[in-house]
Design a protein around this motif. Structure first.
Motif, mmCIF file in Angstrom:
data_model
loop_
_atom_site.group_PDB
_atom_site.id
_atom_site.type_symbol
_atom_site.label_atom_id
_atom_site.label_comp_id
_atom_site.label_asym_id
_atom_site.label_seq_id
_atom_site.Cartn_x
_atom_site.Cartn_y
_atom_site.Cartn_z
ATOM 1 N N GLY A 1 3.997 -16.784 7.931
ATOM 2 C CA GLY A 1 3.507 -15.497 7.458
ATOM 3 C C GLY A 1 1.985 -15.412 7.495
ATOM 4 N N ASN A 2 1.324 -16.545 7.656
ATOM 5 C CA ASN A 2 -0.133 -16.549 7.774
ATOM 6 C C ASN A 2 -0.537 -16.021 9.140
ATOM 7 O OD1 ASN A 2 -0.393 -17.671 5.226
ATOM 8 N ND2 ASN A 2 -0.425 -19.754 5.998
ATOM 9 N N HIS A 3 -1.811 -15.727 9.277
ATOM 10 C CA HIS A 3 -2.347 -15.249 10.539
ATOM 11 C C HIS A 3 -3.459 -16.174 10.996
ATOM 12 C CE1 HIS A 3 -0.669 -11.707 8.518
ATOM 13 N NE2 HIS A 3 -0.326 -11.333 9.748
ATOM 14 N N VAL A 4 -3.575 -16.364 12.308
ATOM 15 C CA VAL A 4 -4.686 -17.118 12.880
ATOM 16 C C VAL A 4 -5.282 -16.282 14.002
ATOM 17 C CG1 VAL A 4 -3.766 -19.401 12.295
ATOM 18 C CG2 VAL A 4 -3.215 -18.376 14.510
ATOM 19 N N LEU A 5 -6.555 -16.557 14.275
ATOM 20 C CA LEU A 5 -7.226 -15.888 15.384
ATOM 21 C C LEU A 5 -7.284 -16.832 16.565
ATOM 22 C CD1 LEU A 5 -10.231 -14.162 13.559
ATOM 23 C CD2 LEU A 5 -7.970 -13.238 14.070
ATOM 24 N N ILE A 6 -7.095 -16.271 17.749
ATOM 25 C CA ILE A 6 -7.245 -17.050 18.978
ATOM 26 C C ILE A 6 -8.153 -16.273 19.923
ATOM 27 C CG2 ILE A 6 -4.973 -18.144 18.761
ATOM 28 C CD1 ILE A 6 -4.069 -16.276 21.072
#
Length: 144
Positions: free
Chosen positions: A132-137
């Motif tokens: 449910g977390n978000h990461v940036l790429i």
């Protein structure tokens, strides 16, 4: 369907297309989390919950009161959110909109999450993790 309902659905659909974190260029995830925790604590201490219970009568078809329904809410919730946002802004963070990566951008390629918050460019997008977390790429930094 009312205009309000249609507008609410439209906003909900548009909001699902972007990730909107508090963001500071160059901040690590740890720095962001520590600042968020400090601001949450500050807001909780300066704008504590004020729980209100409202009771409304429930009528039958003969206009007789047959019971009551209660609504419980925290009248300070909005002020507390504002205090957190203001605190984060004072630490150099601001709310930004980052688009979610499209499946076709990710298919057949491997990426690693960005460790520092880069300047936001067209090649930076967000990925929702199974947790449910978000990461940036950065789409320009493919591992293959």
């Amino acid at each position: 369907m009312t205009h309000f309902s249609l507008a609410l659905i439209t906003i909900s659909v548009l909001a699902a297309c972007e990730y909107t974190p508090m963001y500071k260029v160059g901040a690590s995830e740890q720095e962001t989390n520590v600042t968020q925790a400090q601001c949450n604590t500050f807001a909780a201490n300066t704008v504590p919950p004020m729980i209100i219970t409202d009771r409304y009568p429930v009528y039958d078809n003969r206009d007789q009161i047959v019971g009551y329904r209660s609504e419980v809410y925290d009248v300070n919730e909005g002020r507390r959110h504002t205090a957190v946002r203001t605190c984060m802004q004072e630490q150099g963070f601001s709310r930004i909109n980052v688009p979610f990566c499209k499946n076709e951008q990710l298919t057949g390629r491997d990426f690693t999450a960005l460790q520092q918050s880069p300047p936001i460019t067209d090649s930076v997008c967000a990925v929702r993790q199974p947790s449910g977390n978000h990461v940036l790429i950065d789409l320009n930094q493919s591992l293959n």
